[in-house]
Write a protein that holds these residues in place. Structure first.
Motif, PDB file in Angstrom:
ATOM      1  N   GLY A 147      -0.148   6.812 -19.618  1.00 59.44           N
ATOM      2  CA  GLY A 147      -1.068   7.896 -19.266  1.00 59.44           C
ATOM      3  C   GLY A 147      -2.265   7.392 -18.482  1.00 59.44           C
ATOM      4  O   GLY A 147      -2.663   7.983 -17.477  1.00 59.44           O
ATOM      5  N   ARG A 148      -2.828   6.281 -18.915  1.00 57.57           N
ATOM      6  CA  ARG A 148      -4.008   5.722 -18.236  1.00 57.57           C
ATOM      7  C   ARG A 148      -3.645   5.226 -16.838  1.00 57.57           C
ATOM      8  O   ARG A 148      -4.424   5.403 -15.899  1.00 57.57           O
ATOM      9  N   ILE A 149      -2.476   4.612 -16.699  1.00 59.35           N
ATOM     10  CA  ILE A 149      -2.049   4.122 -15.382  1.00 59.35           C
ATOM     11  C   ILE A 149      -1.929   5.295 -14.415  1.00 59.35           C
ATOM     12  O   ILE A 149      -2.435   5.248 -13.294  1.00 59.35           O
ATOM     13  N   VAL A 150      -1.247   6.352 -14.857  1.00 57.16           N
ATOM     14  CA  VAL A 150      -1.041   7.522 -13.992  1.00 57.16           C
ATOM     15  C   VAL A 150      -2.374   8.174 -13.654  1.00 57.16           C
ATOM     16  O   VAL A 150      -2.617   8.545 -12.499  1.00 57.16           O
ATOM     17  N   ASP A 151      -3.275   8.293 -14.633  1.00 56.34           N
ATOM     18  CA  ASP A 151      -4.582   8.920 -14.391  1.00 56.34           C
ATOM     19  C   ASP A 151      -5.475   8.089 -13.486  1.00 56.34           C
ATOM     20  O   ASP A 151      -6.219   8.623 -12.667  1.00 56.34           O
ATOM     21  N   ASP A 152      -5.428   6.755 -13.636  1.00 62.07           N
ATOM     22  CA  ASP A 152      -6.370   5.884 -12.926  1.00 62.07           C
ATOM     23  C   ASP A 152      -5.883   5.387 -11.571  1.00 62.07           C
ATOM     24  O   ASP A 152      -6.687   4.925 -10.774  1.00 62.07           O
ATOM     25  N   ALA A 153      -4.585   5.424 -11.344  1.00 62.08           N
ATOM     26  CA  ALA A 153      -4.058   4.885 -10.084  1.00 62.08           C
ATOM     27  C   ALA A 153      -4.666   5.635  -8.909  1.00 62.08           C
ATOM     28  O   ALA A 153      -4.620   6.851  -8.842  1.00 62.08           O
ATOM     29  N   GLY A 154      -5.257   4.874  -7.992  1.00 63.36           N
ATOM     30  CA  GLY A 154      -5.943   5.506  -6.874  1.00 63.36           C
ATOM     31  C   GLY A 154      -5.405   5.053  -5.535  1.00 63.36           C
ATOM     32  O   GLY A 154      -6.149   4.565  -4.715  1.00 63.36           O
ATOM     33  N   GLY A 155      -4.133   5.171  -5.327  1.00 59.50           N
ATOM     34  CA  GLY A 155      -3.562   4.777  -4.042  1.00 59.50           C
ATOM     35  C   GLY A 155      -2.176   4.201  -4.211  1.00 59.50           C
ATOM     36  O   GLY A 155      -1.576   4.296  -5.269  1.00 59.50           O
ATOM     37  N   ARG A 156      -1.679   3.604  -3.144  1.00 58.75           N
ATOM     38  CA  ARG A 156      -0.340   3.038  -3.156  1.00 58.75           C
ATOM     39  C   ARG A 156      -0.271   1.854  -4.104  1.00 58.75           C
ATOM     40  O   ARG A 156      -1.156   1.021  -4.144  1.00 58.75           O
ATOM     41  N   MET A 157       0.792   1.807  -4.899  1.00 56.95           N
ATOM     42  CA  MET A 157       1.002   0.741  -5.854  1.00 56.95           C
ATOM     43  C   MET A 157       2.369   0.113  -5.597  1.00 56.95           C
ATOM     44  O   MET A 157       3.386   0.800  -5.630  1.00 56.95           O
ATOM     45  N   LEU A 158       2.383  -1.180  -5.296  1.00 56.95           N
ATOM     46  CA  LEU A 158       3.630  -1.923  -5.136  1.00 56.95           C
ATOM     47  C   LEU A 158       3.910  -2.677  -6.422  1.00 56.95           C
ATOM     48  O   LEU A 158       3.064  -3.454  -6.882  1.00 56.95           O
TER      49      LEU A 158
END
Length: 196
Positions: free
Chosen positions: A57-68
């Motif tokens: 949940g935190r990863i999805v909420d906090d991700a702010g751009g492209r993630m490889l």
């Protein structure tokens, strides 16, 4: 991608281009801390696969751009990406072939103390158990069933793209390496300026 178990992927050359064109692209290495300490992409963060579910949940909420997402060969990154995409994070992408492909393509790597990859550890442990059970079966015929059990487990691991033995091995002190600061890694998801 909206389909379950679908994980977008790019090859190493495309990953290099994404990073060059968008400096806020974050490389998330889902290998064990020990593997990460051994060799990793400069500027990447370590968020082991076994921590993704706990912090999804935190990863999805906090991700702010492209993630490889990257691992050793691509399997663990694919598992992590599938979880993230299915949880609503469309900007997660797997680097096909993982660190093996990255290194082969001449990508920059920060190296530390050399450690065996998790896949190599699984081959060693599985092979040793099979060999030992066959040798013991000379005196205790029922020991051959242990070899059969390991074979069945490896077959299931290949078909399901999961590995129970690998997940158990991640818990060993050898694979823990320097402690992964999950909170610091998660903080970098939200702060593009800290990504470089």
């Amino acid at each position: 991608m909206s389909a379950k178990n679908a994980s977008p992927a790019v090859d190493v050359a495309t990953a290099h281009a994404l990073i060059a064109n968008n400096p806020d692209t974050l490389i998330v290495d889902v290998r064990t801390p020990g593997e990460y300490d051994s060799a990793h992409v400069p500027g990447s963060i370590n968020l082991p696969l076994d921590q993704v579910d706990a912090h999804l949940g935190r990863i999805v909420d906090d991700a702010g751009g492209r993630m490889l997402l990257i691992c050793q060969s691509g399997a663990r990154a694919t598992q992590a990406c599938t979880k993230l995409v299915n949880a609503g994070l469309p900007a997660a992408t797997v680097v096909t072939g993982g660190m093996n492909a990255w290194i082969t393509a001449g990508g920059p790597v920060e190296r530390g103390r050399e450690r065996w990859s998790l896949e190599r550890q699984v081959r060693l442990v599985a092979g040793a158990i099979v060999l030992l059970s066959i040798v013991i079966s000379i005196w205790v015929p029922a020991a051959r069933f242990v070899a059969g059990f390991i074979g069945a487990g490896l077959t299931f691991a290949a078909l399901s793209n999961t590995c129970a033995m690998g997940m158990m091995l991640t818990k060993l002190p050898y694979n823990r390496g320097a402690a992964c600061d999950v909170d610091a890694s998660l903080a970098r998801l939200r702060a593009p300026g800290l990504r470089a």
